[in-house]
Design an enzyme around this catalytic site. Structure first.
Site, PDB file in Angstrom:
ATOM      1  N   ASP A 162      -6.091  -4.667   0.992  1.00  0.00           N
ATOM      2  CA  ASP A 162      -6.941  -4.777   2.189  1.00  0.00           C
ATOM      3  C   ASP A 162      -7.440  -6.214   2.371  1.00  0.00           C
ATOM      4  O   ASP A 162      -7.574  -6.696   3.493  1.00  0.00           O
ATOM      5  CB  ASP A 162      -8.171  -3.864   2.073  1.00  0.00           C
ATOM      6  CG  ASP A 162      -7.830  -2.385   2.033  1.00  0.00           C
ATOM      7  OD1 ASP A 162      -6.950  -1.960   2.794  1.00  0.00           O
ATOM      8  OD2 ASP A 162      -8.448  -1.646   1.229  1.00  0.00           O
ATOM      9  N   THR A 195      -5.431   1.708  10.088  1.00  0.00           N
ATOM     10  CA  THR A 195      -4.515   2.748  10.586  1.00  0.00           C
ATOM     11  C   THR A 195      -5.206   3.715  11.556  1.00  0.00           C
ATOM     12  O   THR A 195      -4.590   4.190  12.509  1.00  0.00           O
ATOM     13  CB  THR A 195      -3.917   3.535   9.400  1.00  0.00           C
ATOM     14  OG1 THR A 195      -3.146   2.624   8.636  1.00  0.00           O
ATOM     15  CG2 THR A 195      -2.993   4.644   9.857  1.00  0.00           C
ATOM     16  N   ASP A 213      -0.409  -5.070   3.126  1.00  0.00           N
ATOM     17  CA  ASP A 213      -0.915  -3.873   3.804  1.00  0.00           C
ATOM     18  C   ASP A 213      -0.226  -3.860   5.173  1.00  0.00           C
ATOM     19  O   ASP A 213      -0.520  -4.693   6.038  1.00  0.00           O
ATOM     20  CB  ASP A 213      -2.443  -3.926   3.958  1.00  0.00           C
ATOM     21  CG  ASP A 213      -3.003  -2.582   4.421  1.00  0.00           C
ATOM     22  OD1 ASP A 213      -2.234  -1.767   4.974  1.00  0.00           O
ATOM     23  OD2 ASP A 213      -4.213  -2.364   4.250  1.00  0.00           O
ATOM     24  N   ILE A 243      -0.268  -1.872   7.773  1.00  0.00           N
ATOM     25  CA  ILE A 243      -1.234  -1.711   8.878  1.00  0.00           C
ATOM     26  C   ILE A 243      -2.604  -1.555   8.234  1.00  0.00           C
ATOM     27  O   ILE A 243      -2.867  -0.554   7.573  1.00  0.00           O
ATOM     28  CB  ILE A 243      -0.962  -0.465   9.751  1.00  0.00           C
ATOM     29  CG1 ILE A 243       0.451  -0.471  10.334  1.00  0.00           C
ATOM     30  CG2 ILE A 243      -2.000  -0.376  10.871  1.00  0.00           C
ATOM     31  CD1 ILE A 243       0.774   0.764  11.201  1.00  0.00           C
ATOM     32  N   ASP A 244      -3.467  -2.530   8.394  1.00  0.00           N
ATOM     33  CA  ASP A 244      -4.855  -2.339   7.967  1.00  0.00           C
ATOM     34  C   ASP A 244      -5.641  -1.949   9.215  1.00  0.00           C
ATOM     35  O   ASP A 244      -5.696  -2.708  10.182  1.00  0.00           O
ATOM     36  CB  ASP A 244      -5.434  -3.602   7.326  1.00  0.00           C
ATOM     37  CG  ASP A 244      -6.803  -3.302   6.736  1.00  0.00           C
ATOM     38  OD1 ASP A 244      -6.906  -2.394   5.893  1.00  0.00           O
ATOM     39  OD2 ASP A 244      -7.782  -3.956   7.149  1.00  0.00           O
ATOM     40  N   GLU A 267       0.825  -1.217   0.000  1.00  0.00           N
ATOM     41  CA  GLU A 267       0.000   0.000   0.000  1.00  0.00           C
ATOM     42  C   GLU A 267       0.852   1.257   0.000  1.00  0.00           C
ATOM     43  O   GLU A 267       0.558   2.205  -0.718  1.00  0.00           O
ATOM     44  CB  GLU A 267      -0.937   0.020   1.214  1.00  0.00           C
ATOM     45  CG  GLU A 267      -1.741   1.319   1.223  1.00  0.00           C
ATOM     46  CD  GLU A 267      -2.773   1.434   2.314  1.00  0.00           C
ATOM     47  OE1 GLU A 267      -2.744   0.649   3.279  1.00  0.00           O
ATOM     48  OE2 GLU A 267      -3.607   2.342   2.202  1.00  0.00           O
TER      49      GLU A 267
HETATM   50  C1  IPD Z   1      -8.869   0.850   5.629  1.00  0.00           C
HETATM   51  C2  IPD Z   1      -9.544  -0.162   6.516  1.00  0.00           C
HETATM   52  C3  IPD Z   1     -10.992   0.211   6.730  1.00  0.00           C
HETATM   53  C4  IPD Z   1     -11.735   0.351   5.423  1.00  0.00           C
HETATM   54  C5  IPD Z   1     -11.025   1.324   4.501  1.00  0.00           C
HETATM   55  C6  IPD Z   1      -9.569   0.903   4.310  1.00  0.00           C
HETATM   56  P1  IPD Z   1      -6.263   1.398   6.040  1.00  0.00           P
HETATM   57  O1  IPD Z   1      -7.501   0.518   5.401  1.00  0.00           O
HETATM   58  O2  IPD Z   1      -9.483  -1.447   5.954  1.00  0.00           O
HETATM   59  O3  IPD Z   1     -11.686  -0.749   7.492  1.00  0.00           O
HETATM   60  O4  IPD Z   1     -13.038   0.799   5.702  1.00  0.00           O
HETATM   61  O5  IPD Z   1     -11.698   1.309   3.251  1.00  0.00           O
HETATM   62  O6  IPD Z   1      -8.923   1.832   3.458  1.00  0.00           O
HETATM   63  O7  IPD Z   1      -6.342   2.753   5.431  1.00  0.00           O
HETATM   64  O8  IPD Z   1      -6.459   1.411   7.505  1.00  0.00           O
HETATM   65  O9  IPD Z   1      -5.086   0.596   5.599  1.00  0.00           O
HETATM   66 CA    CA Z   2      -5.966  -1.108   4.391  1.00  0.00          CA
HETATM   67 CA    CA Z   3      -2.875   0.439   5.461  1.00  0.00          CA
END
Ligand code: IPD
Ligand code: CA
Ligand code: CA
Length: 279
Positions: A228, A106, A101, A103-104, A70
């Site tokens: 994701d 963040t 990813d 950190i999913d 990402e």
């Molecule tokens: C997000 C998370 C979140 C989702 C967003 C994503 P990130 O990823 O997965 O649950 O609703 O669409 O972008 O930005 O924390 O890596």
């Molecule tokens: Ca993510």
């Molecule tokens: Ca992320």
């Protein structure tokens, strides 16, 4: 034939190390380093540091492989017969790509909420064969190898089955753009009256692992990216859930949807006329 087990083993050790680094280095209130698609789409120094660590470990073990992350984008793999690296079971023609990813979730990471994860998937010749989602604050490592089931702490995962839509606990999420959120809220307003309840956990990867573990019954979301759900989609599917897009499409950024067969179709048919891919 690709050796998904060997690739998974490496992915797990890297996800574990990245998680340990993030836990050790996470300050009480991590600082936002930059914003991406909108002022609420944040990246911290540790998102970048975690991805760098993951990339370095992949390169050390398998220098020929491609990496999509990402934060760092796509790094092509080296072509030629050495593309299979040293993993037993991979032939010289296999092409391997890692989908990361760092950190999913963040925003959860930023606020100290307990659901954020390191997500690493491995593609061989365009198909995801292994995935790990390390929910770091909870110390949970979800894994799957294609055809080998989904696992958490030595237990095989099975999604909930036989749940009618009206009784379903449904996870979803929102994008970072204001207009997209307006549409998402509009769609959600039509979903809420037809289900048990809604959960917005804050991590797509964790949401899909929750489907796999039966902690929610279903998940759908507009606007997520491949990194994701690359790992967690395989985990949900290996736990018996369907994981796909709308109208027969594979999962894609327009919409991803996951639930046991039966509930999947019920939720799909509630969503489809609402045109959830707009916005
Ligand atoms: C997000 C998370 C979140 C989702 C967003 C994503 P990130 O990823 O997965 O649950 O609703 O669409 O972008 O930005 O924390 O890596
Ligand atoms: Ca993510
Ligand atoms: Ca992320």
């Amino acid at each position: 034939m690709a050796d998904g087990d060997a690739l998974l083993e490496l992915a797990v050790s890297i996800a574990r190390e990245a998680g340990e680094m993030l836990l050790a280095k996470r300050p009480a209130r991590p600082e936002v380093l930059a914003t991406k698609s909108s002022p609420t789409d944040v990246v911290t120094a540790l998102d970048r540091a975690a991805e760098e660590l993951i990339r370095a470990r992949i390169r050390q073990a398998r220098p020929q492989d491609a990496i999509l992350g990402e934060e760092g984008g796509e790094t092509p793999g080296l072509s030629g017969p050495s593309g299979a690296g040293s993993t037993p079971g991979l032939s010289g023609v296999d092409r391997v790509k890692w989908v990361v990813d760092p950190i999913d979730g963040t925003v959860n990471f930023l606020y100290g909420l307990p659901d954020w994860a390191v997500s690493i998937a491995v593609e061989v010749d365009g198909e995801i064969v292994a995935g790990v989602v390390h929910n770091v604050p909870r110390g949970e490592i979800f894994t799957a190898v294609r055809g080998g089931g989904a696992w958490l702490a030595g237990e095989r995962l099975r999604c909930n089955t036989g749940v009618p839509l009206a009784q379903a606990l449904v996870a979803t999420g929102f994008g970072y753009g204001a207009e997209r959120r307006r549409v998402q809220a509009e769609v959600l307003a039509q979903v809420v009256p037809g289900v048990r309840d809604i959960r917005r956990g804050g991590s797509c990867a964790v949401d899909l692992c929750s489907v796999a573990a039966g902690r929610v019954d279903a998940y759908y979301e507009r606007g997520t990216n491949y990194w994701d759900w690359a790992a967690a989609g395989l985990i949900a599917a290996e736990a018996g859930a369907r994981f796909a897009g709308l109208n027969g499409k594979p999962a894609n950024p327009e919409l991803t949807l996951s639930a046991a067969p039966g509930l999947f179709e019920e939720l799909h048919d509630l969503l489809a006329p609402l045109d959830p891919e707009r916005g």
